[in-house]
Structures are given as C-alpha cells and as structure tokens.
Design a protein around this motif. Structure first.
Motif, PDB file in Angstrom:
ATOM      1  N   TRP A 178      25.549  14.220  55.405  1.00  0.00           N
ATOM      2  CA  TRP A 178      25.640  13.751  56.780  1.00  0.00           C
ATOM      3  C   TRP A 178      25.655  12.228  56.805  1.00  0.00           C
ATOM      4  CZ3 TRP A 178      25.814  17.145  60.934  1.00  0.00           C
ATOM      5  CH2 TRP A 178      25.537  18.461  60.646  1.00  0.00           C
ATOM      6  N   THR A 238      21.082  22.435  61.271  1.00  0.00           N
ATOM      7  CA  THR A 238      22.279  21.872  61.871  1.00  0.00           C
ATOM      8  C   THR A 238      21.905  20.681  62.745  1.00  0.00           C
ATOM      9  OG1 THR A 238      23.309  24.041  61.901  1.00  0.00           O
ATOM     10  CG2 THR A 238      24.256  22.394  63.317  1.00  0.00           C
ATOM     11  N   THR A 267      22.277  10.494  63.575  1.00  0.00           N
ATOM     12  CA  THR A 267      23.387  11.161  62.906  1.00  0.00           C
ATOM     13  C   THR A 267      24.677  10.805  63.636  1.00  0.00           C
ATOM     14  OG1 THR A 267      23.035  13.158  64.203  1.00  0.00           O
ATOM     15  CG2 THR A 267      22.039  13.106  62.018  1.00  0.00           C
ATOM     16  N   GLY A 295      21.283  17.195  54.066  1.00  0.00           N
ATOM     17  CA  GLY A 295      20.446  17.688  55.154  1.00  0.00           C
ATOM     18  C   GLY A 295      18.977  17.810  54.811  1.00  0.00           C
ATOM     19  N   PRO A 355      29.278  19.890  61.044  1.00  0.00           N
ATOM     20  CA  PRO A 355      28.678  19.879  59.708  1.00  0.00           C
ATOM     21  C   PRO A 355      29.628  19.244  58.683  1.00  0.00           C
ATOM     22  CG  PRO A 355      28.293  21.984  60.745  1.00  0.00           C
ATOM     23  CD  PRO A 355      29.240  21.229  61.642  1.00  0.00           C
TER      24      PRO A 355
END
Length: 63
Positions: free
Chosen positions: A41, A2, A27, A57, A32
């Motif tokens: 992402w 995460t 990021t 990810g 998520p």
C-alpha cells in the motif's frame, strides 16, 4: 485487512523506509494493491521530510 484512500494509519514497521516506524500517515490507494507495487500500500503525509512509502498491510494499522 482492507484499507481505502484517506484512511489514517500508524506504521508499525516499514521495509521501504524504517524512519517511518511509529509515525502516522494516510493511505493513498483507492483499491487493494496489485503486482505493480508488490502487494504494498502507498502511505503518504507521514512527515515534512519523508515522501510516500510502500508498506505491506501487516506493517501498519488503522487509527
């Protein structure tokens, strides 16, 4: 894994833009990713001539 918005990450592969491999970015996503981005992402601040990219990810790691 995460991630949260502002995490510094190193891109190890990127289907969206192979030029980003080996670069560091941040990021953007607060939560998520979902179906709109295909579970990818958003990573930005990679370079002057490279805009934000979408990466899975497993394609980057936290620095």
């Amino acid at each position: 894994m995460t991630f949260t918005a502002g995490d510094k990450v190193r891109i190890i592969s990127c289907e969206d833009d192979p030029r980003t491999v080996g670069r560091t970015g941040l990021t953007v996503d607060e939560v998520p990713p979902g179906p709109l981005t295909g579970g990818r992402w958003t990573v930005a601040a990679i370079g002057v001539l490279i805009g934000p990219v979408l990466c899975h990810g497993h394609e980057f790691q936290k620095r």
